[in-house]
Design a protein around this motif. Structure first.
Motif, short mmCIF file in Angstrom:
data_model
loop_
_atom_site.label_atom_id
_atom_site.label_comp_id
_atom_site.label_asym_id
_atom_site.label_seq_id
_atom_site.Cartn_x
_atom_site.Cartn_y
_atom_site.Cartn_z
N ARG A 43 9.05 72.21 54.53
CA ARG A 43 9.14 71.41 55.75
C ARG A 43 10.49 70.71 55.74
O ARG A 43 11.02 70.37 54.68
N MET A 44 11.02 70.52 56.95
CA MET A 44 12.37 70.01 57.10
C MET A 44 12.41 68.93 58.18
O MET A 44 11.56 68.90 59.06
N GLU A 45 13.46 68.08 58.10
CA GLU A 45 13.69 67.03 59.09
C GLU A 45 15.16 66.99 59.48
O GLU A 45 16.03 67.17 58.63
N PHE A 46 15.41 66.72 60.75
CA PHE A 46 16.76 66.55 61.29
C PHE A 46 16.80 65.15 61.89
O PHE A 46 16.05 64.85 62.82
N LEU A 47 17.65 64.28 61.33
CA LEU A 47 17.68 62.88 61.73
C LEU A 47 19.04 62.47 62.28
O LEU A 47 20.06 63.00 61.86
N GLY A 48 19.03 61.47 63.16
CA GLY A 48 20.26 60.88 63.65
C GLY A 48 20.85 59.98 62.59
O GLY A 48 20.19 59.66 61.59
N ALA A 49 22.07 59.53 62.80
CA ALA A 49 22.74 58.65 61.83
C ALA A 49 21.97 57.35 61.64
O ALA A 49 22.05 56.72 60.58
N ASP A 50 21.18 56.95 62.64
CA ASP A 50 20.38 55.73 62.55
C ASP A 50 19.05 55.95 61.85
O ASP A 50 18.25 55.03 61.72
N GLY A 51 18.80 57.18 61.39
CA GLY A 51 17.56 57.49 60.69
C GLY A 51 16.42 57.92 61.60
O GLY A 51 15.33 58.24 61.13
N LYS A 52 16.66 57.98 62.90
CA LYS A 52 15.62 58.37 63.85
C LYS A 52 15.36 59.87 63.74
O LYS A 52 16.30 60.67 63.73
N LEU A 53 14.10 60.24 63.69
CA LEU A 53 13.72 61.65 63.59
C LEU A 53 13.97 62.35 64.92
O LEU A 53 13.42 61.95 65.95
N LEU A 54 14.81 63.39 64.90
CA LEU A 54 15.17 64.12 66.12
C LEU A 54 14.45 65.45 66.22
O LEU A 54 14.08 65.88 67.32
N SER A 55 14.27 66.13 65.09
CA SER A 55 13.61 67.44 65.06
C SER A 55 12.92 67.62 63.72
O SER A 55 13.34 67.03 62.72
N THR A 56 11.88 68.45 63.72
CA THR A 56 11.21 68.81 62.47
C THR A 56 11.14 70.34 62.38
O THR A 56 11.25 71.04 63.41
N GLY A 57 10.95 70.83 61.19
CA GLY A 57 10.83 72.25 61.00
C GLY A 57 9.86 72.59 59.89
O GLY A 57 9.56 71.76 59.03
N ALA A 58 9.37 73.80 59.95
CA ALA A 58 8.52 74.36 58.88
C ALA A 58 8.97 75.80 58.71
O ALA A 58 9.22 76.50 59.70
N GLY A 59 9.08 76.23 57.48
CA GLY A 59 9.55 77.58 57.23
C GLY A 59 8.82 78.25 56.09
O GLY A 59 8.25 77.58 55.22
N ALA A 60 8.83 79.57 56.12
CA ALA A 60 8.31 80.38 55.02
C ALA A 60 9.45 81.30 54.59
O ALA A 60 10.16 81.86 55.44
N TYR A 61 9.62 81.42 53.28
CA TYR A 61 10.73 82.18 52.71
C TYR A 61 10.22 83.15 51.68
O TYR A 61 9.38 82.80 50.84
N ILE A 62 10.73 84.38 51.72
CA ILE A 62 10.42 85.36 50.70
C ILE A 62 11.26 85.03 49.47
O ILE A 62 12.46 84.75 49.59
N VAL A 63 10.65 85.00 48.30
CA VAL A 63 11.36 84.64 47.10
C VAL A 63 11.43 85.79 46.09
O VAL A 63 12.11 85.67 45.07
#
Length: 165
Positions: A144-164
């Motif tokens: 799971r991932m997060e994309f935040l502004g410089a002020d710490g505000k959550l702008l976007s989230t993500g979830a991913g699956a990766y072949i390892v």
């Protein structure tokens, strides 16, 4: 992001060697050329979480009227961070190997599923991206991932699956 109960461990925390950190940073920031185009710069690499930053620049604008970052930059950045989190988790799993040997374990890593939720417009001078591995299996890792502004505000989230493997 709070530490996931799925990553709790009774063993001592893993500390990566400088050689491993430098090698992983070189792979992520230089060898993966698209990350260089995005301007992704690693802030920290830990087995439980990775953090990076993107500085806004004209090439990343998606909406010219608002100087808003393009959604594709957010998506690509979060995807890259999910991959980096998996690399860190794989590196931590194989601490019995030499750093250089662990850095060669990433050749088969690839995204197999990605979901991005855009919560707020990405307007600002810089952004922070965070990612953690929820589960590292023998063939697939979930993140799971997060994309935040410089002020710490959550702008976007993500979830991913990766072949390892």
């Amino acid at each position: 992001m709070p530490k996931s109960p799925h990553t709790a461990s009774t063993t001592a925390p893993v500390e990566f060697e400088p050689e491993f950190l430098q090698g992983l940073t070189r792979i992520f920031e230089e060898s993966i050329v698209f990350n260089k185009v995005l301007g992704l710069k690693i802030a920290s690499i830990k087995p439980e979480q990775v953090v990076a930053h993107i500085a806004m620049k004209p090439e990343l604008v998606g909406h010219y009227s608002f100087n808003r970052i393009h959604g594709g930059v957010i998506s690509a950045g979060l995807d890259a961070m999910g991959g980096l989190a998996v690399m860190a988790a794989i590196g931590a799993r194989h601490m019995d190997e030499a750093p250089l040997q662990r850095l060669h374990r990433f050749s088969k890593l690839g995204t197999i599923d990605l979901r991005i939720d855009y919560l707020r417009p990405g307007i600002g001078e810089s952004f922070e991206l965070r990612a953690e591995v929820m589960r590292l299996g023998s063939r697939v890792a979930s993140t799971r991932m997060e994309f935040l502004g410089a002020d710490g505000k959550l702008l976007s989230t993500g979830a991913g699956a990766y072949i390892v493997s």
